[in-house]
Write a protein that holds these residues in place. Structure first.
Motif, short mmCIF file in Angstrom:
data_model
loop_
_atom_site.label_atom_id
_atom_site.label_comp_id
_atom_site.label_asym_id
_atom_site.label_seq_id
_atom_site.Cartn_x
_atom_site.Cartn_y
_atom_site.Cartn_z
N UNK A 1 54.39 46.34 47.10
CA UNK A 1 55.19 45.41 46.30
C UNK A 1 54.34 44.51 45.41
N UNK A 2 53.04 44.84 45.28
CA UNK A 2 52.19 44.05 44.37
C UNK A 2 52.73 44.16 42.95
N UNK A 3 52.76 43.03 42.24
CA UNK A 3 53.13 43.12 40.83
C UNK A 3 51.95 43.71 40.08
N UNK A 4 52.24 44.46 39.00
CA UNK A 4 51.16 45.08 38.22
C UNK A 4 50.26 44.00 37.64
N UNK A 5 50.88 42.88 37.26
CA UNK A 5 50.10 41.78 36.69
C UNK A 5 49.08 41.23 37.70
N UNK A 6 49.53 41.11 38.97
CA UNK A 6 48.62 40.57 39.98
C UNK A 6 47.46 41.53 40.26
N UNK A 7 47.68 42.81 39.95
CA UNK A 7 46.60 43.79 40.14
C UNK A 7 45.67 43.85 38.92
N UNK A 8 45.99 43.05 37.91
CA UNK A 8 45.13 42.98 36.72
C UNK A 8 45.56 43.88 35.58
#
Lengths: 85, 416
Positions: free
Chosen positions: A31-38
């Motif tokens: 459920x990680x947001x793509x933004x939080x993954x960079x």
């Protein structure tokens, strides 16, 4: 080809993100947001491109409404079923 | 903030290269003054399909310097340019403050920009029959990709321009950057060039022009022979070269080490023929730079020649030097360092500008290697085979001429 399960899609996508962004695959949560993954918008297009290659699908432009890795997994999984019939 | 059109002095405070003669200024300095050749058998899987199998490759592995996420979005041309920008800033010991960012820009020269990315895209489309291309293809292939990557990396908001005038691209970039500082539009500029076009398609295109050197049968590293009677053409090379330029006042205020001053820049156009060089055009280019420097032509002691090693260029350039300098042409020392590093196309002017700067800094003239059989029509002093040391090298020039006819000459002065 046999249609992959949602879990298999999610695992493959996590690996792609890890390779592209130089991050540990273990740190990626479904459920990680793509933004939080960079990932910015360009990185997201690149991820979709790689997924299209890997799963032999075509993602229509109007279906790229995604925020989390889980959104990508669901979309790709749905398209593998529809387009590999 | 007002812009002053007064003429300010422009000095060089940082240098960096990725080149066939090494990727540090120390290695480059050692190799150019020792007459080392960077020309080798081309290391590429398609080499057997080439008539001309030699090249001056740079040994540059992007994984040594960047994360996969960074280098994966950049063509090799941009990777090398970005690396040299980082190293040049380090060499200058320059701190890029928020105050400096809008007063610092990037001027870069490249002939073919992201040639590798464009060719890879065509291979995918035409050979592999792919129906689509990678999302970064446009961003990797565009000519201003390298300059943009540098601006982004260092967050520079001053002018950011890419010059593409074939073989003179990066001399033009350095000259125009010096004017930005000279006339007050910027205080610091990153100026240089980058080129990586050793692809199958590009080399084939060069082969068709019949300007590439034949491989020397005894020693392929000696295949480029500028000003020699048995010269057969140029050898393609790749690399990047970057300078930090700044106003003299800015450099002095922060206690920077100064390599040399850029005293003059001249650019002119042959407008005579798309490939055939013109004595008149080259002489005007040289004279324009001397006028800009406001020194007598007799003050120039050394010229780093364009010196490609083609039959036509070397005679034309020798005659242009005679036309521009008169009798003083015979007092000058001239060398073509392309005999060692090959022709880096859009990056060659910047590499040669750095070599000329190192000549001024070290009072030493790099040789023209492979020159044991001089062409009677090229009867000047070309510093054959062995470097020469002068008591003091005060003024030196670097020439670049190009297909398309845009010439550029830069004049460097020793700082007292």
């Amino acid at each position: 080809m046999t249609t992959p399960t949602l879990d298999e899609v999610a695992q493959a996508l996590s690996q792609m993100v890890a390779d592209k962004m130089d991050i540990d695959v273990a740190s990626i949560k479904p459920d990680s947001s793509l933004q939080s993954l960079g990932l910015d918008s360009l990185d997201t297009f690149d991820l979709i491109f790689s997924a299209e290659d890997h799963f032999k699908i075509k993602v229509p432009n109007d279906q790229i409404k995604i925020e989390t890795l889980h959104d990508v997994s669901v979309l790709v999984h749905k398209l593998t079923i529809e387009q590999n019939k | 903030m007002s812009i002053s059109l007064n003429r300010r002095r422009v000095v060089i405070t940082g240098l960096s290269v990725v080149s066939p003669l090494g990727n540090t200024i120390a290695d480059l300095t050692h190799n150019i003054f020792s007459g080392v050749s960077g020309i080798k058998l081309l290391d590429a899987e398609f080499v057997d399909k080439l008539d001309c199998k030699i090249a001056a490759q740079a040994h540059f592995d992007p994984t040594d310097h960047f994360s996969k996420h960074t280098y994966g979005m950049l063509d090799r041309t941009s990777q090398m340019a970005l690396h040299t920008s980082i190293e040049a800033i380090k060499d200058a010991s320059l701190e890029i403050t928020d105050q400096l960012k809008p007063r610092m820009g990037v001027y870069l020269g490249t002939g073919m920009g992201g040639a590798n990315s464009v060719e890879e895209a065509y291979i995918r489309l035409y050979r592999d029959n792919a129906s689509r291309l990678k999302p970064f293809t446009v961003l990797m292939g565009m000519n201003n990709a390298a300059a943009a990557a540098i601006g982004l990396e260092h967050q520079l908001t001053g002018p950011n321009l890419t010059f593409s005038t074939a073989c003179s691209s990066s001399s033009v970039a350095i000259g125009e950057a010096s004017r930005q500082i000279r006339h007050g539009y910027a205080d610091v500029m990153l100026a240089g060039g980058s080129e990586s076009l050793l692809t199958f398609g590009t080399i084939k295109a060069w082969e068709a022009l019949r300007t590439l050197a034949e491989q020397d049968v005894n020693d392929l590293t000696s295949s480029c022979k500028p000003f020699s009677a048995d010269r057969t053409g140029m050898v393609l090379g790749e690399g990047a070269a970057m300078m930090v330029l700044e106003s003299y006042e800015h450099a002095i205020a922060r206690g920077a080490t100064i390599y040399a001053e850029i005293l003059g820049y001249g650019s002119a156009s042959d407008s005579a023929h798309i490939t055939k060089p013109s004595v008149d055009g080259q002489a005007i280019t040289i004279q324009t730079a001397i006028l800009d420097a406001d020194i007598p032509s007799e003050a120039i002691q050394y010229i780093n020649a364009h010196g490609t090693g083609t039959m036509l260029n070397d005679v034309t350039e020798s005659n242009a030097i005679k036309k521009a300098f008169g009798d003083h042409a015979y007092n000058l020392s001239i060398s073509s360092t392309k005999s060692m590093h090959g022709h880096l196309m859009g990056a060659t002017g910047a590499l040669e500008a750095i070599i000329t700067t190192l000549a001024v800094y070290n009072n030493k003239l790099p040789p023209t290697i492979n020159l044991s059989n001089p062409d009677p029509e090229c009867d000047l002093d070309y510093v054959p085979n062995v470097a020469k040391t002068l008591p003091r090298l005060n003024y030196a020039m670097s020439n670049s001429f190009a297909f398309g006819g845009t010439g550029a000459s830069l004049i460097f002065k020793k700082i007292n």
